[in-house]
Structure formats: C-alpha cells, structure tokens
Design a protein around this motif. Structure first.
Motif, mmCIF file in Angstrom:
data_model
loop_
_atom_site.group_PDB
_atom_site.id
_atom_site.type_symbol
_atom_site.label_atom_id
_atom_site.label_comp_id
_atom_site.label_asym_id
_atom_site.label_seq_id
_atom_site.Cartn_x
_atom_site.Cartn_y
_atom_site.Cartn_z
ATOM 1 N N LYS A 1 18.186 57.498 20.565
ATOM 2 C CA LYS A 1 17.751 57.187 21.923
ATOM 3 C C LYS A 1 18.794 56.249 22.540
ATOM 4 C CE LYS A 1 13.820 55.699 20.271
ATOM 5 N NZ LYS A 1 12.556 54.977 20.216
ATOM 6 N N PRO A 2 18.781 56.080 23.854
ATOM 7 C CA PRO A 2 19.765 55.197 24.490
ATOM 8 C C PRO A 2 19.694 53.777 23.932
ATOM 9 C CG PRO A 2 18.621 56.504 26.122
ATOM 10 C CD PRO A 2 17.917 56.749 24.829
ATOM 11 N N CYS A 3 20.857 53.141 23.907
ATOM 12 C CA CYS A 3 20.961 51.771 23.395
ATOM 13 C C CYS A 3 19.971 50.849 24.126
ATOM 14 C CB CYS A 3 22.391 51.268 23.616
ATOM 15 S SG CYS A 3 22.595 49.512 23.297
ATOM 16 N N SER A 4 19.235 50.078 23.367
ATOM 17 C CA SER A 4 18.227 49.177 23.955
ATOM 18 C C SER A 4 18.858 48.117 24.841
ATOM 19 C CB SER A 4 17.456 48.452 22.857
ATOM 20 O OG SER A 4 16.868 49.366 22.016
ATOM 21 N N TYR A 5 20.112 47.771 24.556
ATOM 22 C CA TYR A 5 20.786 46.791 25.404
ATOM 23 C C TYR A 5 21.452 47.523 26.580
ATOM 24 C CZ TYR A 5 23.989 43.299 27.143
ATOM 25 O OH TYR A 5 24.690 42.472 27.976
ATOM 26 N N GLY A 6 22.419 48.326 26.279
ATOM 27 C CA GLY A 6 22.976 49.242 27.271
ATOM 28 C C GLY A 6 23.769 48.637 28.413
ATOM 29 N N LYS A 7 24.206 47.369 28.287
ATOM 30 C CA LYS A 7 24.883 46.741 29.435
ATOM 31 C C LYS A 7 26.328 46.354 29.172
ATOM 32 C CE LYS A 7 20.540 44.690 30.875
ATOM 33 N NZ LYS A 7 19.820 43.584 30.278
ATOM 34 N N ASP B 1 26.791 59.224 26.272
ATOM 35 C CA ASP B 1 26.871 60.686 26.262
ATOM 36 C C ASP B 1 26.177 61.301 25.051
ATOM 37 O OD1 ASP B 1 28.250 60.572 28.523
ATOM 38 O OD2 ASP B 1 30.206 61.167 27.709
ATOM 39 N N ASP B 2 26.165 60.585 23.950
ATOM 40 C CA ASP B 2 25.557 61.150 22.743
ATOM 41 C C ASP B 2 24.078 60.783 22.624
ATOM 42 O OD1 ASP B 2 25.676 62.669 20.368
ATOM 43 O OD2 ASP B 2 25.789 60.829 19.177
ATOM 44 N N ASN B 3 23.591 59.973 23.520
ATOM 45 C CA ASN B 3 22.182 59.566 23.435
ATOM 46 C C ASN B 3 21.284 60.624 24.065
ATOM 47 O OD1 ASN B 3 23.044 56.120 24.167
ATOM 48 N ND2 ASN B 3 22.927 57.159 22.204
ATOM 49 N N SER B 4 20.030 60.589 23.678
ATOM 50 C CA SER B 4 19.083 61.563 24.201
ATOM 51 C C SER B 4 17.700 60.918 24.248
ATOM 52 C CB SER B 4 19.068 62.790 23.271
ATOM 53 O OG SER B 4 18.008 63.642 23.614
ATOM 54 N N THR B 5 16.854 61.462 25.083
ATOM 55 C CA THR B 5 15.455 61.010 25.066
ATOM 56 C C THR B 5 14.561 62.078 24.451
ATOM 57 O OG1 THR B 5 15.267 61.797 27.333
ATOM 58 C CG2 THR B 5 15.647 59.442 27.041
ATOM 59 N N ASN B 6 15.177 63.171 24.014
ATOM 60 C CA ASN B 6 14.426 64.250 23.379
ATOM 61 C C ASN B 6 14.295 63.940 21.883
ATOM 62 O OD1 ASN B 6 13.631 66.602 22.126
ATOM 63 N ND2 ASN B 6 14.772 67.936 23.523
ATOM 64 N N VAL B 7 13.181 63.326 21.543
ATOM 65 C CA VAL B 7 13.011 62.821 20.181
ATOM 66 C C VAL B 7 13.019 63.959 19.152
ATOM 67 C CG1 VAL B 7 11.357 61.629 18.660
ATOM 68 C CG2 VAL B 7 11.895 60.690 20.909
#
Ligand code: SF4
Length: 229
Positions: A21-27, A35-41
């Motif tokens: 999933k996307p990085c929890s910090y992300g800033k 680009d490699d993150n997804s929300t499709n578990v």
C-alpha cells in the motif's frame, strides 16, 4: 520489474521487493516510489505470494523491501512473510521503517517472530537539509536518539544543495557509529530534487574505497541490490 535477488557479498541474503500500500508517510521531497504502490489489497497479496515463493532459504537472512515501510504491507502479506521466515528458518530479517514507526518496531519483531534489523531512511544527519529540503519527517536531534530505535541508517549522497562537508560528516557517522548502513548515490527521478553530477563524481573519486568496508553497502545505482527497475 525484478522482485527477487540473491546478495552474495558483505551481508549475504535473499532480497525481495514486495508490493505494498502507499507509504504511510509519503512526504519525502525526493521520493517517487509510489508507482509500485497499490490500494488493491488482493492484487498486492497475489504479487507478494508469487515473489515470496522464490525464496529458498540459502542464507540465514532475508530482506524485505516494499517501496515504503514494512508496516505498509497488508496483513495477509505480513502473514506470508512470517510463513516464509518459518519455513526457511531465517534467523534474521532486514526491513525498512520510517521514523514515524519508531515506537512500533518491537511489535513487528514479535508479530513476525524473528530478529529484525530495522533500516531507516535518514538521508543525512544534517538536520536542516534533512528536514527543510528533503522533508524527511525524521526530526531526531542526535545520532544517539536515532540509535535508540533503529539499527541501520540509509543515507543519500549527491543531491543538489548538499555539501562535501555534509557528506564527509555523514560518512564518518555511518563508518564509526553503526554496525550496518547503506549509502545510496542519488539518481535522477521525477521529483524536483535533483542530483548534483559534480558532487557525485567527487564522491566516487573520494570514497570508492567504501566498497571494501564490510559493514557499509554502497548503492552506486539504485538497482544495485538487483531488485527494482
Ligand atoms: S518514507 Fe520512503 S517511501 Fe515513504 S515517502 Fe519517504 S522515501 Fe518515499
């Protein structure tokens, strides 16, 4: 995209690049890993199952990276990591976590039931450059404060705006105050944070000998661990 490799030097281990999933910090201002993150578990778990199936238990250590923090893996993927550790009887796991997870590291060790060496992206020990330019969100004040939580800093060299003195100090710290550290030579990406080619060349000429230092892993290119693209 390569997601599995075997590292034979310095700290021999198998390494997997899992999807998360996307990085929890992300800033972080220099980061375009999303680009490699997804929300499709379901998709994430499927990819990770396939990737982890490559692991053979060649050495006693496994490294899991995932374009974020190990905490960003869905719970089923974490269960797969735990299962992989158990099946192959790994003694040690290398994983990454941002400063925001500093109080949760022991919980993750207990959850996966393995000794985890936590790496963390420090990028530089220069507070202002780290926090004001790189927006790292890791506002520790001293090396000792960082060491209370994390085992292994990852630092970055060759960024525009960085100075030779900053780099010299960072190298001195990782050489002398940690048992393991990673040095990433910064590569151009899609963010506004640019590499400094002259600084990179200076670093290469001045510090090529770091390749021979056993507890430092130098990534002259960001695919030097044999995963990613
Ligand atoms: S913590 Fe890592 S993945 Fe998250 S934004 Fe920063 S560099 Fe990117």
């Amino acid at each position: 995209m390569e997601r599995y490799n075997i590292i034979t030097e310095k700290f021999p281990r198998e390494i997997v690049l899992l999807k998360s999933k996307p990085c929890s910090y992300g800033k972080c201002a220099f980061c375009d890993y999303i680009d490699d993150n997804s929300t499709n578990v379901a998709k994430i778990n499927q990819v990770n199952q396939e990737v982890l199936a490559n692991v053979k238990g060649i050495y006693n250590t496994l490294e899991v990276i995932n374009s974020g923090n190990i905490f960003d893996l869905p719970k089923d993927s974490l269960a797969l990591v735990k299962e992989t550790v158990e099946i192959h009887q790994f003694d040690k796991l290398f994983a990454e976590a941002h400063w925001i997870f500093r109080n949760h590291l022991t919980k993750m060790r207990n959850r996966l039931d393995v000794d985890i060496m936590f790496k963390t992206g420090v990028e530089t020990f220069d507070y202002d450059f780290r926090e004001k330019v790189l927006k790292k969100g890791a506002p520790f004040q001293s090396v000792d404060e960082l060491k209370q939580y994390f085992d292994s800093p990852c630092i970055m060299v060759g960024v525009k705006g960085q100075t030779k003195d900053m780099i010299k100090r960072d190298i001195d710290i990782v050489l002398n105050q940690f048992n393991h550290a990673t040095v990433n030579v910064y590569c151009e990406n899609t963010t506004a944070i640019k590499p400094d080619p002259q600084l990179k060349e200076w670093f290469y000429n001045e510090y090529k000998w770091l390749d021979d230092i056993k507890h430092l892993e130098i990534l002259w290119n960001n695919t030097d661990f044999g995963v990613g693209d």
